[in-house]
Design an enzyme around this catalytic site. Structure first.
Site, PDB file in Angstrom:
ATOM      1  N   HIS A 305       0.812  -1.214   0.000  1.00 51.89           N
ATOM      2  CA  HIS A 305       0.000   0.000   0.000  1.00 51.89           C
ATOM      3  C   HIS A 305       0.842   1.258   0.000  1.00 51.89           C
ATOM      4  CE1 HIS A 305       0.829   0.898   4.252  1.00 51.89           C
ATOM      5  NE2 HIS A 305       0.654  -0.385   4.492  1.00 51.89           N
ATOM      6  N   CYS A 324       3.644  -5.354   6.303  1.00 50.73           N
ATOM      7  CA  CYS A 324       3.215  -4.873   4.991  1.00 50.73           C
ATOM      8  C   CYS A 324       4.398  -4.406   4.154  1.00 50.73           C
ATOM      9  CB  CYS A 324       2.229  -3.715   5.150  1.00 50.73           C
ATOM     10  SG  CYS A 324       0.558  -4.241   5.534  1.00 50.73           S
TER      11      CYS A 324
END
Length: 385
Positions: A305, A324
């Site tokens: 992201h 992440c």
């Protein structure tokens, strides 16, 4: 500054990489995220205490077909309700809700939730992806999740036929008694047309429990895009149809919370979403309500992201997240920043492979990660051997 670069790996939909934030949920959505067996008498409700709802999208998914649920935002901007007869929920369906709100100071927040409605006791259905008539990446896996545990796995697998043009062998693999995935030996060839014939109606999946679906759907395999994330080198090489088109600086999981190794497949994409560390066991370490360009890689919560809150020199030099993969981005999401650039060039079904991380390899049933099994091991999981 490192404290604000928390990341994501866990078991919820509202998860991710972030910085500390308010403890309350500004956007309230009912039924709750992850609810199962929701009765038809329930109503979908979206509300906020102040500010205004900017966008609400409610979608019903049945047999890989999407149908928008009509509704309207109230005049004061504080709530959304379905319109007319759309308020009654359909049986044996999956609903997704995406909501974006703006507070009095112009700050955006977002929530993305999903729930499933009740299936009659003597019936079972399979929720499956990808969507009908969609164009997907070459790593797409056809995944079925059943509403009841399946006892006669051979009968159920035999009733589902996945074929490809040009032809290629496609084999099913069971993960437990409620999930069946299909894939070929290697990634699909670009341009392949895949047909999924679901003939579950009246198939006895468990004693006295019968299937209720008979549908044929299909999807197209688009161009090949495989991105290689080097966690130690802090880079992501993006290859389109085998050719390197860009090397992007990234930030992966910190030493104590590293990113999974292995092949992961894009399963969801959100222009903006909320990521809250409390949903994955990280306490109140972070809660970012407007994470841009969020691309889901695992069901447990690994995302690739955009990140607008970290210093620009973090990317390409430091791994600081809770699992992440972060790309430099701007608040609100910008197409020219790396996060927006990659998001705009990504399809559901694209492959992201992580190497040189100190963590273990991702489990093959964590999201669409079945490519981490050899073809021999994959075929061994079929009930039709």
């Amino acid at each position: 500054m490192l404290a604000v670069l928390a990341g994501c790996t866990g078991g919820s939909r509202d998860i991710g990489e972030g910085k500390p934030g308010s403890s309350g949920d500004a956007i309230q959505i009912f039924p709750r995220d992850g609810a199962e067996d929701v009765g038809p008498e329930r109503r979908i409700e979206v509300s906020i205490p102040d500010g205004r709802l900017e966008r609400v999208r409610v979608t019903r998914v049945e047999d890989a077909r999407r149908q928008a649920v009509p509704g309207r935002i109230s005049d004061d901007g504080l709530s959304w309700r379905p319109a007319g007869g759309a308020g009654r929920l359909a049986l044996a369906s999956k609903y997704s809700v995406e909501a974006v709100a703006v507070d009095a100071e112009g700050r955006r927040s977002a929530r993305n939730t999903a729930f499933t409605t009740v299936v009659p006791d003597h019936r079972f259905i399979g929720y499956f992806k990808p969507e009908n008539r969609s164009t997907v990446g070459t790593g797409m896996i056809v995944a079925f999740e059943f509403s009841r545990p399946i006892r006669d796995r051979a009968a159920v697998q035999k009733a589902i036929r996945v074929t490809a043009d040009p032809a290629v062998e496609v084999v099913g693999h069971w993960f437990g008694r409620d999930r069946l995935d299909f894939r070929p030996a290697a990634y699909w060839k670009p341009g392949t047309e895949v047909t999924v014939e679901v003939g579950l109606r009246d198939v006895e999946g468990a004693p006295g429990v019968f299937g209720s679906q008979r549908r044929t759907v299909g999807f197209t395999v688009g161009r090949s895009q495989v991105s290689l994330v080097d966690a130690a080198g802090h880079t992501m090489q993006v290859r389109r149809d085998g050719e390197l088109i860009s090397t992007v600086p990234i930030s992966a999981g910190a030493p104590k919370t590293p990113t999974y190794n292995g092949k992961m497949v894009v399963s969801e994409m959100h222009e903006v979403t909320r990521m809250d560390g409390r949903t994955v066991g990280f306490g109140g370490e972070y809660d970012i309500k407007d994470v841009p360009h969020a691309i889901r890689l695992t069901e447990s919560g690994t995302f690739l992201h955009g990140n607008y809150w970290a210093p620009a020199d973090t990317f390409g030099s430091l791994n600081t997240s809770h699992g992440c993969i972060g790309l430099r981005d701007v608040k609100g999401g910008g197409g020219s920043a790396p996060g927006g650039w990659f998001f705009d060039r990504t399809l559901i079904g694209d492959v992201v492979e992580v190497v040189n991380s100190p963590d273990r390899k991702v489990a093959p049933d964590n999201g669409l990660s079945g490519w981490n099994l050899s073809w021999q091991a994959w075929k061994a999981g079929s009930a039709l051997r």
